[in-house]
Design a protein around this motif. Structure first.
Motif, PDB file in Angstrom:
ATOM      1  N   SER A  94       0.763  -1.085  -0.009  1.00 51.11           N
ATOM      2  CA  SER A  94      -0.180   0.209  -0.075  1.00 51.11           C
ATOM      3  C   SER A  94       0.700   0.977  -0.104  1.00 51.11           C
ATOM      4  O   SER A  94       2.203   1.217  -0.085  1.00 51.11           O
ATOM      5  CB  SER A  94      -0.722  -0.256   0.936  1.00 51.11           C
ATOM      6  OG  SER A  94      -2.261  -1.028   1.043  1.00 51.11           O
ATOM      7  N   TRP A  95       0.181   2.131  -0.422  1.00 54.63           N
ATOM      8  CA  TRP A  95       0.831   3.788  -0.182  1.00 54.63           C
ATOM      9  C   TRP A  95       0.336   3.951   0.467  1.00 54.63           C
ATOM     10  O   TRP A  95      -1.019   4.692   0.136  1.00 54.63           O
ATOM     11  CB  TRP A  95       0.917   4.107  -1.983  1.00 54.63           C
ATOM     12  CG  TRP A  95       1.226   5.381  -1.858  1.00 54.63           C
ATOM     13  CD1 TRP A  95       1.155   7.116  -2.329  1.00 54.63           C
ATOM     14  CD2 TRP A  95       2.464   5.809  -1.962  1.00 54.63           C
ATOM     15  NE1 TRP A  95       1.895   7.909  -2.104  1.00 54.63           N
ATOM     16  CE2 TRP A  95       3.424   7.067  -2.125  1.00 54.63           C
ATOM     17  CE3 TRP A  95       4.121   5.155  -1.930  1.00 54.63           C
ATOM     18  CZ2 TRP A  95       4.103   7.640  -2.155  1.00 54.63           C
ATOM     19  CZ3 TRP A  95       5.457   5.511  -1.983  1.00 54.63           C
ATOM     20  CH2 TRP A  95       5.397   6.860  -2.097  1.00 54.63           C
ATOM     21  N   ASP A  96       0.943   5.170   1.716  1.00 50.45           N
ATOM     22  CA  ASP A  96       0.783   5.952   2.689  1.00 50.45           C
ATOM     23  C   ASP A  96       0.585   7.602   1.413  1.00 50.45           C
ATOM     24  O   ASP A  96       2.557   8.239   1.204  1.00 50.45           O
ATOM     25  CB  ASP A  96       1.224   6.257   4.024  1.00 50.45           C
ATOM     26  CG  ASP A  96       0.553   7.247   4.823  1.00 50.45           C
ATOM     27  OD1 ASP A  96      -0.072   8.072   4.376  1.00 50.45           O
ATOM     28  OD2 ASP A  96       0.591   6.724   6.078  1.00 50.45           O
ATOM     29  N   TRP A  97      -0.530   8.062   1.322  1.00 52.04           N
ATOM     30  CA  TRP A  97      -0.557   9.387   0.585  1.00 52.04           C
ATOM     31  C   TRP A  97      -0.210  10.440   0.951  1.00 52.04           C
ATOM     32  O   TRP A  97       0.722  11.286   0.925  1.00 52.04           O
ATOM     33  CB  TRP A  97      -1.644   9.812   0.165  1.00 52.04           C
ATOM     34  CG  TRP A  97      -2.126  10.775  -0.866  1.00 52.04           C
ATOM     35  CD1 TRP A  97      -1.737  12.140  -1.325  1.00 52.04           C
ATOM     36  CD2 TRP A  97      -1.709  10.554  -2.666  1.00 52.04           C
ATOM     37  NE1 TRP A  97      -2.122  12.672  -2.025  1.00 52.04           N
ATOM     38  CE2 TRP A  97      -1.713  11.160  -3.444  1.00 52.04           C
ATOM     39  CE3 TRP A  97      -1.569   9.394  -3.459  1.00 52.04           C
ATOM     40  CZ2 TRP A  97      -1.830  11.489  -4.431  1.00 52.04           C
ATOM     41  CZ3 TRP A  97      -1.185   9.226  -4.884  1.00 52.04           C
ATOM     42  CH2 TRP A  97      -1.858  10.323  -5.610  1.00 52.04           C
ATOM     43  N   GLU A  98       0.131  10.673   2.585  1.00 47.13           N
ATOM     44  CA  GLU A  98       0.707  11.567   3.267  1.00 47.13           C
ATOM     45  C   GLU A  98       1.911  11.430   3.669  1.00 47.13           C
ATOM     46  O   GLU A  98       3.066  12.504   3.475  1.00 47.13           O
ATOM     47  CB  GLU A  98      -0.826  11.624   4.785  1.00 47.13           C
ATOM     48  CG  GLU A  98      -2.166  12.402   4.524  1.00 47.13           C
ATOM     49  CD  GLU A  98      -2.458  13.410   4.686  1.00 47.13           C
ATOM     50  OE1 GLU A  98      -1.706  14.460   5.681  1.00 47.13           O
ATOM     51  OE2 GLU A  98      -3.366  14.100   3.770  1.00 47.13           O
ATOM     52  N   ALA A  99       2.453  10.479   4.246  1.00 48.15           N
ATOM     53  CA  ALA A  99       3.409  10.082   3.937  1.00 48.15           C
ATOM     54  C   ALA A  99       4.513   9.440   3.198  1.00 48.15           C
ATOM     55  O   ALA A  99       5.647   9.880   3.885  1.00 48.15           O
ATOM     56  CB  ALA A  99       3.759   8.776   5.828  1.00 48.15           C
ATOM     57  N   ASP A 100       4.319  10.249   2.166  1.00 49.26           N
ATOM     58  CA  ASP A 100       4.870   9.417   0.586  1.00 49.26           C
ATOM     59  C   ASP A 100       5.765   7.969   1.261  1.00 49.26           C
ATOM     60  O   ASP A 100       7.009   8.235   1.052  1.00 49.26           O
ATOM     61  CB  ASP A 100       6.045  10.531   0.655  1.00 49.26           C
ATOM     62  CG  ASP A 100       4.930  11.519  -0.722  1.00 49.26           C
ATOM     63  OD1 ASP A 100       3.993  11.677  -0.734  1.00 49.26           O
ATOM     64  OD2 ASP A 100       5.425  13.000  -0.682  1.00 49.26           O
ATOM     65  N   GLY A 136      -4.634  10.457  -8.142  1.00 47.17           N
ATOM     66  CA  GLY A 136      -4.139  10.130  -8.766  1.00 47.17           C
ATOM     67  C   GLY A 136      -2.539   9.193  -8.774  1.00 47.17           C
ATOM     68  O   GLY A 136      -2.879   8.111  -8.201  1.00 47.17           O
ATOM     69  N   PHE A 137      -1.809   8.948  -9.821  1.00 50.89           N
ATOM     70  CA  PHE A 137      -0.802   8.498  -9.991  1.00 50.89           C
ATOM     71  C   PHE A 137       0.865   8.822  -9.005  1.00 50.89           C
ATOM     72  O   PHE A 137       0.563   9.619  -8.964  1.00 50.89           O
ATOM     73  CB  PHE A 137      -0.210   7.232 -11.098  1.00 50.89           C
ATOM     74  CG  PHE A 137       0.303   8.502 -11.912  1.00 50.89           C
ATOM     75  CD1 PHE A 137       1.581   9.380 -11.727  1.00 50.89           C
ATOM     76  CD2 PHE A 137      -0.391   8.827 -12.915  1.00 50.89           C
ATOM     77  CE1 PHE A 137       2.386  10.092 -13.211  1.00 50.89           C
ATOM     78  CE2 PHE A 137       0.106  10.516 -13.760  1.00 50.89           C
ATOM     79  CZ  PHE A 137       1.752  10.864 -13.626  1.00 50.89           C
ATOM     80  N   VAL A 138       1.811   7.993  -8.671  1.00 52.53           N
ATOM     81  CA  VAL A 138       2.697   8.152  -8.200  1.00 52.53           C
ATOM     82  C   VAL A 138       4.096   7.970  -8.964  1.00 52.53           C
ATOM     83  O   VAL A 138       4.199   7.394  -9.319  1.00 52.53           O
ATOM     84  CB  VAL A 138       2.668   7.677  -6.401  1.00 52.53           C
ATOM     85  CG1 VAL A 138       4.021   7.936  -6.061  1.00 52.53           C
ATOM     86  CG2 VAL A 138       2.097   7.755  -5.425  1.00 52.53           C
ATOM     87  N   GLU A 139       5.140   8.955  -8.999  1.00 53.49           N
ATOM     88  CA  GLU A 139       6.191   8.940  -9.602  1.00 53.49           C
ATOM     89  C   GLU A 139       7.294   9.427  -8.704  1.00 53.49           C
ATOM     90  O   GLU A 139       7.042  10.425  -8.227  1.00 53.49           O
ATOM     91  CB  GLU A 139       6.319   9.623 -10.891  1.00 53.49           C
ATOM     92  CG  GLU A 139       6.189   9.653 -12.378  1.00 53.49           C
ATOM     93  CD  GLU A 139       5.938  10.676 -13.145  1.00 53.49           C
ATOM     94  OE1 GLU A 139       5.875  10.058 -14.099  1.00 53.49           O
ATOM     95  OE2 GLU A 139       6.886  11.639 -12.779  1.00 53.49           O
ATOM     96  N   ILE A 140       8.017   7.992  -8.704  1.00 54.58           N
ATOM     97  CA  ILE A 140       9.479   8.039  -7.291  1.00 54.58           C
ATOM     98  C   ILE A 140      10.325   8.072  -8.350  1.00 54.58           C
ATOM     99  O   ILE A 140      10.764   7.699  -9.232  1.00 54.58           O
ATOM    100  CB  ILE A 140       9.176   7.121  -6.073  1.00 54.58           C
ATOM    101  CG1 ILE A 140       8.348   6.996  -5.923  1.00 54.58           C
ATOM    102  CG2 ILE A 140      10.710   7.119  -5.409  1.00 54.58           C
ATOM    103  CD1 ILE A 140       7.464   5.791  -4.738  1.00 54.58           C
ATOM    104  N   ASP A 141      11.263   9.468  -8.079  1.00 55.35           N
ATOM    105  CA  ASP A 141      12.207   9.518  -8.953  1.00 55.35           C
ATOM    106  C   ASP A 141      13.730   8.497  -8.207  1.00 55.35           C
ATOM    107  O   ASP A 141      13.817   8.990  -7.214  1.00 55.35           O
ATOM    108  CB  ASP A 141      13.003  11.304  -9.038  1.00 55.35           C
ATOM    109  CG  ASP A 141      12.089  12.395  -9.427  1.00 55.35           C
ATOM    110  OD1 ASP A 141      11.406  11.176 -10.947  1.00 55.35           O
ATOM    111  OD2 ASP A 141      11.759  13.411  -8.661  1.00 55.35           O
ATOM    112  N   LEU A 142      14.129   8.423  -8.726  1.00 59.46           N
ATOM    113  CA  LEU A 142      15.452   7.119  -8.075  1.00 59.46           C
ATOM    114  C   LEU A 142      16.988   8.064  -8.753  1.00 59.46           C
ATOM    115  O   LEU A 142      17.819   7.843  -8.228  1.00 59.46           O
ATOM    116  CB  LEU A 142      15.684   5.287  -8.701  1.00 59.46           C
ATOM    117  CG  LEU A 142      14.078   5.093  -9.055  1.00 59.46           C
ATOM    118  CD1 LEU A 142      13.576   4.262  -9.424  1.00 59.46           C
ATOM    119  CD2 LEU A 142      13.982   4.831  -7.203  1.00 59.46           C
TER     120      LEU A 142
END
Length: 142
Positions: A94-100, A136-142
């Motif tokens: 799961s993804w926690d939207w607030e805590a990223d 929305g969706f989440v993009e995580i820069d590596l």
């Protein structure tokens, strides 16, 4: 498939019968080690050494770990893992939207979204998360 090397030790992603979490293999003369990596950040950690009684010195394992953390080696390991195995190993999390942040397991609560699909953008060096019923969706820069 070869990722790179450190002082004669070959760092590889095996392609047959591989499994999550994402990891690379390093073989010594009398031992094998696995190091976990992530599609969320640049951290790499020693997973295990087999057999434990033949474990090389800590300095050797730490040198290998730091080598794998180099941007080009980590990018290559991620590319190979993604292109051959087609997973970033975030299913059923799961993804926690607030805590990223990713939370292990399927969590049903306000502000936390199940990861429906995750993929790696090799060119953009990003992980993209598609979430169930999220804004929305989440993009995580590596």
């Amino acid at each position: 498939m070869r990722v790179g090397a450190y002082k004669g030790y070959v760092i590889s992603v095996f392609l047959r019968d591989e499994h999550c979490p994402p990891h690379v293999h390093v073989r010594g003369k009398a031992w094998d080690a696995r190091f976990r990596f992530s599609f969320l950040d640049g951290q790499v950690e020693l997973w295990d050494v087999d057999p434990e009684r033949r474990r090389p010195p800590t300095a050797v394992l730490e040198g290998i770990r730091k080598a794998i953390m180099q941007r080009h080696y980590l990018a290559r390991a991620r590319r190979i893992w993604w292109e051959r195995l087609r997973t970033v190993c975030l299913a059923n999390h799961s993804w926690d939207w607030e805590a990223d942040e990713v939370l292990p397991g399927l969590i049903i609560q306000r502000g936390v979204y199940v990861i429906a699909h995750a993929r790696h953008d090799v060119v953009g060096q990003k992980t993209i998360l598609n979430l169930v019923r999220a804004p929305g969706f989440v993009e995580i820069d590596l």
